[in-house]
Design an enzyme around this catalytic site. Structure first.
Site, mmCIF file in Angstrom:
data_model
loop_
_atom_site.group_PDB
_atom_site.id
_atom_site.type_symbol
_atom_site.label_atom_id
_atom_site.label_comp_id
_atom_site.label_asym_id
_atom_site.label_seq_id
_atom_site.Cartn_x
_atom_site.Cartn_y
_atom_site.Cartn_z
ATOM 1 N N GLU A 175 3.269 -11.329 5.955
ATOM 2 C CA GLU A 175 4.713 -11.456 6.241
ATOM 3 C C GLU A 175 5.075 -10.628 7.470
ATOM 4 O O GLU A 175 5.958 -9.747 7.434
ATOM 5 C CB GLU A 175 5.556 -11.083 5.008
ATOM 6 C CG GLU A 175 5.315 -12.040 3.847
ATOM 7 C CD GLU A 175 6.276 -11.925 2.674
ATOM 8 O OE1 GLU A 175 7.129 -11.027 2.652
ATOM 9 O OE2 GLU A 175 6.154 -12.764 1.758
ATOM 10 N N GLU A 296 1.031 -16.787 -1.285
ATOM 11 C CA GLU A 296 1.872 -16.146 -2.309
ATOM 12 C C GLU A 296 2.835 -17.211 -2.785
ATOM 13 O O GLU A 296 3.558 -17.806 -1.975
ATOM 14 C CB GLU A 296 2.674 -14.969 -1.738
ATOM 15 C CG GLU A 296 1.870 -13.724 -1.522
ATOM 16 C CD GLU A 296 2.716 -12.534 -1.058
ATOM 17 O OE1 GLU A 296 3.888 -12.402 -1.463
ATOM 18 O OE2 GLU A 296 2.178 -11.739 -0.269
HETATM 19 O O1 AHR Z 1 4.627 -10.310 -4.178
HETATM 20 C C1 AHR Z 1 5.607 -9.366 -3.909
HETATM 21 C C2 AHR Z 1 5.940 -9.288 -2.427
HETATM 22 O O2 AHR Z 1 6.527 -10.486 -2.017
HETATM 23 C C3 AHR Z 1 4.773 -9.142 -1.489
HETATM 24 O O3 AHR Z 1 4.373 -7.823 -1.359
HETATM 25 C C4 AHR Z 1 5.312 -9.666 -0.204
HETATM 26 O O4 AHR Z 1 4.334 -10.210 0.627
HETATM 27 C C5 AHR Z 1 6.329 -10.702 -0.645
HETATM 28 O O5 AHR Z 1 7.537 -10.573 0.009
#
Ligand code: AHR
Length: 508
Positions: A175, A296
């Site tokens: 991110e 994710e």
């Molecule tokens: O999964 C929790 C958080 O969500 C992670 O650390 C980040 O990459 C995302 O914003």
């Protein structure tokens, strides 16, 4: 019960081979994910193998977890890997700037690789771009992958690991538009080129994952800078969380309308996937086949707050959502080559929850157990007809006119199908998302051999709000049922809010 539900599986129309890595997982130094969800330490009374809790390792193993991403998440861009190697008592303590508290560094690279080896998963390491350097990333790569005579390879050997770890998957930041450094896409793109140039030169066998975004603008600007260096990217990642308390309610407390909203919104993820695919294809077509990694994803309920370590419960609704998302990944298997549910243990949409020495398996765990039969198979084209259970409304996708134009109603049935590489076994995963209607479904197989036998696995419960907890760990679990089907057309009864896997043997 209605009769107009129809699933047509085109055995002669393959989409692509299904990369097992789309059933991947993600663990981060956050809340109780690593400590004590995965790592309890060698001296713990909780049964462990070299400090890794046995029940959780077993859970990963039993779903055939193909890949695990680590150490973050936001944590990754503040992580300095050298603090996490060597004798534990000499590892410096750090602070977890994103999620709070201290970091003991007890779980580091060697422990992560050990976890992956016990599970049989590929390790996927996310390198620190935000507060790190190409030099630090190169040293990490050398520590993991170099088999010759060098400072970091010898350090690894001196800690008892003479064989290189051969870590294939490396993320270049996480991110980077946010917690990974607040970069703008052009600046990140140049940083990416710098990191990737050295990493690929040091080890040409590795695959690099670039940090993308769910805004078209980021991906466009990033790819524009990379267009003459396409060989440096193997995957573009996107993250997608279903998080909207008004629209979806709480983890266990939600209305029927909120249940339908959540499933309806799977099409927003589909929209993001299509955007990402068209951008990477536009810049790379004919030169390189860049994959999309949804590295994710999951539901983020309002109960998951930083103060509570992003802990949330997991109901049958979450399982149904994950089945619908996995169906989507299978449908896009031509380009989606990796996905990582966030996060495996005690954080967000977990597969396991732990309390002391107890571990329970969530409804979402069972979905991964059922879907592992698709791994490596060939995805097939499927057409479904079923009642609409949620029409688009004025409130949908406010803010995105483009998305609103293409909005689709939500139908009760959501289905994916695949065939084994030897064409002998057909897997159909069928979700009845309806809250109140059992569906009599006609399944029609077109263009292939007949079914000669089959078996059925079902995940369901009386109530879609059902979940497993430490007093009732088996409220929601899969059950096997006989399935007497033969031929190319047969009927199947899909119970309301259920996930069904039909494993069908085909005639020679
Ligand atoms: O999964 C929790 C958080 O969500 C992670 O650390 C980040 O990459 C995302 O914003």
């Amino acid at each position: 019960m209605r009769e107009c539900n129809m699933v047509t599986v085109r055995i002669d129309e393959m989409i692509s081979s299904i990369d097992p890595n789309i059933f991947g997982h993600f663990i981060e130094h956050l809340g109780r994910c690593i400590y004590p969800g995965i790592w309890v330490g060698k001296g713990s009374s909780i049964p462990n193998e070299d400090g890794l809790r046995k029940d959780v390792v077993q859970a990963f193993k039993s779903i055939g977890a193909p890949i695990i991403r680590w150490p973050g998440g936001c944590f990754a861009d503040a992580y300095h890997w050298e603090n996490g190697i060597g004798p534990v008592e000499r590892r410096p303590r750090g602070i977890n700037i994103w999620w709070g508290g201290g970091e003991s560094n007890e779980f580091g690279t060697d422990e992560f690789i050990h976890l992956c080896r016990l599970v049989g998963a590929e390790p996927y390491i996310c390198a620190n771009v935000g507060s790190g350097s190409p030099r630090e990333a190169l040293a990490w790569l050398e520590y993991c992958n170099y088999g010759g005579n060098s400072k970091y390879a010898e350090t690894r050997a001196s800690y008892g690991h003479p064989e290189p770890y051969k870590v294939k998957y490396w993320g270049v930041g996480n991110e980077s538009w946010g917690c990974g450094g607040s970069f703008d896409p052009v600046y990140y793109a140049w940083e990416y080129r710098r990191f990737a140039t050295f990493l690929k030169q040091a080890d040409s066998s590795i695959k690099l994952i670039a940090c993308g975004h769910t805004t078209r603008d980021w991906n466009l600007k990033f790819m524009e800078v990379l267009k003459d260096a396409i060989h440096l990217i193997d995957y573009l990642s996107i993250h997608y969380y279903f998080g909207n308390p008004q629209r979806y309610g709480g983890d266990v407390d939600f209305t029927d309308e909120q249940y339908l909203n959540l499933l309806f919104d799977v099409q927003n993820l589909e929209y993001q996937i299509n955007q990402a695919i068209s951008i990477v294809d536009f810049f790379s077509e004919g030169r390189k086949d860049i994959g999309i990694a949804v590295d994710e994803w999951g539901v983020w309920h309002p109960q998951a707050m930083v103060e509570s370590g992003l802990y949330q419960q997991n109901t049958l609704r979450d399982a149904i959502l994950s089945a619908a998302v996995l169906n989507l990944f299978i449908k896009y298997s031509r380009k989606i080559r990796m996905a990582n549910l966030a996060q495996a243990v005690n954080v967000l949409q977990s597969i396991c929850l732990t309390k002391g020495e107890k571990t329970i398996l969530t409804p979402t765990y069972y979905v991964f157990k059922m879907y592992q039969s698709h791994m490596g198979n060939l995805a097939l084209k499927v057409k479904t007809e079923s009642p609409i259970i949620r029409e688009p409304s004025e409130k949908d996708s406010a803010g995105s006119l483009r998305l609103r134009k293409n909005i689709k109603p939500l139908k009760a049935l959501d289905v994916s199908a695949s065939i084994s590489q030897n064409r002998k076994e057909l897997i159909i995963t069928l979700v009845n998302q309806s809250l109140d209607e059992d569906l009599d479904v006609k399944i029609d197989l077109v263009g292939g051999n007949e079914v000669c036998e089959g078996n059925l696995t079902i995940l369901n419960a009386e109530n879609v709000r059902a979940y497993n907890d430490f007093d009732f760990p088996e409220n929601v679990k899969i059950r096997e049922e006989p399935l007497t089907v033969k031929g190319k057309t047969f009927n199947f009864k899909a119970q309301r809010h259920s996930i069904n896997r039909l494993a069908l043997k085909l005639t020679e």
